[in-house]
Each structure stands twice: as structure tokens, then as C-alpha cells.
Design a protein around this motif. Structure first.
Motif, PDB file in Angstrom:
ATOM      1  N   LEU A 163       3.812  -2.583  -7.469  1.00 25.85           N
ATOM      2  CA  LEU A 163       3.881  -2.038  -6.114  1.00 25.85           C
ATOM      3  C   LEU A 163       2.569  -2.268  -5.365  1.00 25.85           C
ATOM      4  O   LEU A 163       2.571  -2.606  -4.174  1.00 25.85           O
ATOM      5  CB  LEU A 163       4.194  -0.539  -6.170  1.00 25.85           C
ATOM      6  N   ALA A 164       1.460  -2.120  -6.117  1.00 31.82           N
ATOM      7  CA  ALA A 164       0.154  -2.346  -5.494  1.00 31.82           C
ATOM      8  C   ALA A 164       0.028  -3.787  -5.046  1.00 31.82           C
ATOM      9  O   ALA A 164      -0.425  -4.071  -3.933  1.00 31.82           O
ATOM     10  CB  ALA A 164      -0.951  -1.984  -6.473  1.00 31.82           C
ATOM     11  N   GLU A 193       3.309   0.647 -10.902  1.00 34.00           N
ATOM     12  CA  GLU A 193       2.173   0.887  -9.999  1.00 34.00           C
ATOM     13  C   GLU A 193       1.503  -0.435  -9.621  1.00 34.00           C
ATOM     14  O   GLU A 193       1.214  -0.685  -8.462  1.00 34.00           O
ATOM     15  CB  GLU A 193       1.156   1.813 -10.674  1.00 34.00           C
ATOM     16  N   SER A 228       2.379  -4.444  -2.173  1.00 36.61           N
ATOM     17  CA  SER A 228       1.811  -3.797  -0.980  1.00 36.61           C
ATOM     18  C   SER A 228       0.642  -4.604  -0.444  1.00 36.61           C
ATOM     19  O   SER A 228       0.508  -4.807   0.762  1.00 36.61           O
ATOM     20  CB  SER A 228       1.337  -2.389  -1.325  1.00 36.61           C
ATOM     21  N   SER A 229      -0.200  -5.088  -1.416  1.00 34.83           N
ATOM     22  CA  SER A 229      -1.351  -5.886  -1.005  1.00 34.83           C
ATOM     23  C   SER A 229      -0.913  -7.126  -0.250  1.00 34.83           C
ATOM     24  O   SER A 229      -1.447  -7.448   0.811  1.00 34.83           O
ATOM     25  CB  SER A 229      -2.147  -6.310  -2.237  1.00 34.83           C
TER      26      SER A 229
END
Lengths: 237, 159
Positions: free
Chosen positions: A202-203, A199, A206-207
């Protein structure tokens, strides 16, 4: 699968102790056999000595008897020679009779002695045979007892070994279950961590992607807008 | 604050600039006993600061005592300055950096320096820390809230 060191050492120590006991019992058995053989030899020697002494004693007794008879005869002759009532002829006849009697007594005594010696030897032979049989019986008895002890000892050893194996088996089973449980818990925990990390990664990715996707002018504009908010909320205070 | 000190301080925009200036002042103060003060100044500070000092001593002789006073004045001024910490998601241009500095001086005060950090995870916007207060005005915060509420689940993008 790993056996706990204490259980393994316990198992080894038990086998070692049983092995040492086995050696000690065998050694005791061999010593006992040797002792019995020595006793048998000593017994034979003693009996031989007894035989010799008995023969000598009988011989001495016989000789003493002969001497007593001879002495009695001489004494009689002496008494007779001193008696005036007896004539020469009567003396000769008496002397002959006495000599004959002495000879017969001596012969009878020798026969009796020989017979006694034979009977004694026969009895001794029987006694010796009985002793040998007794020693053999005792030896067999001891052998039987020791064999029985060894058999009992083997049974105990087998029983102890089986018990040890059983304990080790139970312990292994217990450890295995515990390890299995711990692994399952650890696995669940690690999976949870991995999920969380995924998580986060991926966060983060993604950021970054989102950040890269925003034009520089827009970024600058957003910073200035944020500064304006900051002025209103914290700087003025 | 004298004119020369103000000019020098106007060159300082960020915390890094401030730290560098403090270090240069210390170096120059220790070099004042040397015979050639001008040479010592040239060797101890950056060229733009040296130019300001050169202008100051253009009409008068390079005097170690006068220079020491300027430097002490600068140190006093710096000790009164406050810092505002700003975290943004991109590498700012010089122009934008000047814009930020001007904004700070206009809206907060002359005696405030920017301590700037760059963190890509901010995505956009700004994180501010000033006088012990922390505020997050970033796009990251908005995104995290959505993730916490379950409005966005990143893992599903893997499947």
C-alpha cells in the motif's frame, strides 16, 4: 491425520510376532497329538508281543512239567523192576496207579495252566484298558494345557493389541496437538507477514500514485531544492 | 587538460556516458596500429566525439601518436573524476538533465559526473550519495516517518 512411521512399524511388528507365535504353538500342539497317537500304537504292539511271549512261556513250562512227570514215572518203573521183593501182580497194580496218577497230574497241570493263562489274559486286558485310559487322560490333559496356553496367549495378544492401540492413539493425539499448535503459530506469523506486506504494498502504491500526481515542473523544482539542501549539508563538507 | 579532451569530456553528463566513453577509448587505442587511423576512429566512437576529433585533425594529418596522447590524457582525466549518485522519481528531460549537470559542475566541480537512478517510490525530491555520505531528501522519507508514527495507516483504506 498422519501416524508417525516408527509407531506404525512397531504396531505391525508386534502383530507379526504374535502371529508367528500363534503358528508355532499350533504346530507344537499338532506334533504332540501325533506323538501320542504313535505312542499308543507302539504300546498296542508291545502288549501283543508280550501276550505271544507269555503264551509261549506257559506252553514251554507245561511241556517241561509233563516231561518231568514222565521221567519220574519211568524212573520209578525202572526202580521197581529192579526190586525182587515185588511180585508181578503188585507191579501191575502199582504201574496202573502210577499211570493214573500221572494222567491226573497232567490233566490238573493243564487245567491250572489254562486257568493261569486266562487270568493272565484278563489281567493284561485290564492293564491294556488302563493304559489306554491313561493315554486318553494324558492326551486330554495335554490338550487342556495347550488350549489353556492358547487362551492365555490370546489374552496376551489382545492385551498387547489394546496397549499398542492405546499408545498409537496417545501418540496421534500428542502429534495432533503439536501440529495444531504449530499451525496456529505459523498462521499468526504468516498473518503478521501479510500485514507487513500489505503495508509495504500500500505504501508503494500510494507512493507511486502520489508521485504520478505531482506535475513534472514541480518534481524538477523539488529536485533542485533538494540539491540546494544537499549542497549546504554534505557537498560543502 | 588539452582543449580537445575538455570538449570531449563536456559531452559526458552521466555515469553511463562516462562508461561508454571509457569503452570507446579502449577500442580506439587497440585500433591505432591500423593503417587508416581516421577510419578506425570513425568506427570506434560516437559521431559527436568523432566530430571533435575531426576538428582537431582538420589542419594536421591524422597521426596515430597524436591521437594516442589525446586518448591517454582523457583516461587520466577520467580517473580523477568523482561521482555523485542522484535518485529521483521521474524520467528527466534532456533539458533538465543538462540543468542538473550544469548545477553539479558549477556547485561541486568540473570533475564530477552524475550517476542517475530513477525510483518511483521516491515520490518526489532526491536521494543523494556523495563521497560516502548518503542523504535522503525525498517525499518517501517524510511519508514513512508519518506511517511509523501512526499518523497514516494504509490498511484502513482497504476497509
Amino acid at each position: 491425520m498422519i501416524i508417525e512411521p516408527i509407531v506404525f512399524i512397531g504396531f505391525i511388528v508386534t502383530i507379526f510376532i504374535l502371529g508367528v507365535l500363534s503358528i508355532v504353538l499350533t504346530s507344537l500342539y499338532l506334533k504332540t497329538i501325533n506323538k501320542i497317537q504313535k505312542i499308543e500304537k507302539q504300546n498296542s504292539k508291545i502288549q501283543e508281543k508280550i501276550d505271544e511271549r507269555a503264551e509261549k512261556a506257559l506252553e514251554i513250562a507245561r511241556e517241561k512239567a509233563v516231561r518231568i512227570i514222565e521221567e519220574a514215572t519211568e524212573k520209578t518203573e525202572e526202580i521197581l523192576s529192579k526190586t525182587d521183593d515185588f511180585n508181578a501182580e503188585s507191579k501191575d497194580i502199582l504201574m496202573d496207579k502210577l499211570s493214573e496218577s500221572a494222567k491226573k497230574q497232567s490233566e490238573a497241570l493243564t487245567d491250572a495252566t489254562n486257568l493261569l493263562l486266562l487270568e493272565y489274559k484278563s489281567e493284561l486286558g485290564k492293564l491294556k484298558e488302563e493304559n489306554i485310559n491313561l493315554a486318553k487322560t494324558v492326551s486330554k490333559g495335554i490338550e487342556r494345557d495347550i488350549l489353556s496356553e492358547i487362551k492365555d496367549f490370546k489374552n496376551i495378544m489382545r492385551k498387547e493389541t489394546i496397549e499398542s492401540q492405546k499408545i498409537v492413539g496417545e501418540k496421534i493425539e500428542e502429534e495432533y496437538s503439536q501440529a495444531k499448535k504449530e499451525i496456529a503459530e505459523y498462521r499468526a506469523e504468516e498473518l503478521k507477514k501479510v500485514d507487513e506486506q500489505i503495508e509495504k504494498i500500500l505504501a508503494s502504491v500510494s507512493s507511486s500514485v502520489l508521485g504520478e500526481g505531482i506535475a513534472l515542473e514541480k518534481q524538477e523544482e523539488l529536485v533542485m531544492e533538494a540539491l540546494a539542501r544537499a549542497k549546504a549539508e554534505i557537498i560543502k563538507n | 587538460m588539452n582543449k580537445t579532451a575538455r570538449e570531449i569530456l563536456s559531452l559526458v553528463r552521466t555515469k553511463e556516458d562516462l562508461n561508454m566513453l571509457e569503452s570507446e577509448i579502449e577500442t580506439l587505442l587497440t585500433a591505432l596500429f591500423k593503417k587508416n587511423v581516421k577510419k578506425s576512429a570513425k568506427e570506434s566512437v560516437r559521431s559527436d566525439i568523432y566530430k571533435i576529433l575531426e576538428n582537431h585533425f582538420a589542419k594536421v594529418k591524422w597521426d596515430p601518436e597524436a591521437l594516442r596522447k589525446i586518448l591517454i590524457n582523457l583516461q587520466d582525466e577520467i580517473s580523477q573524476f568523482k561521482t555523485i549518485s542522484l535518485t529521483i522519481a521521474f524520467e528527466p528531460s534532456a533539458k533538465f538533465m543538462e540543468e542538473l549537470s550544469n548545477w553539479v559542475k558549477t556547485n561541486i566541480g568540473e570533475k564530477v559526473f552524475i550517476d542517475l537512478s530513477i525510483d518511483r517510490s521516491v515520490i518526489a525530491g532526491l536521494v543523494v550519495a556523495y563521497k560516502g555520505i548518503y542523504k535522503d531528501y525525498s517525499a518517501r522519507k517524510v511519508l514513512n516517518k508519518k506511517v511509523e508514527k501512526g499518523e497514516i495507516e494504509f490498511k484502513k483504506f482497504l476497509i
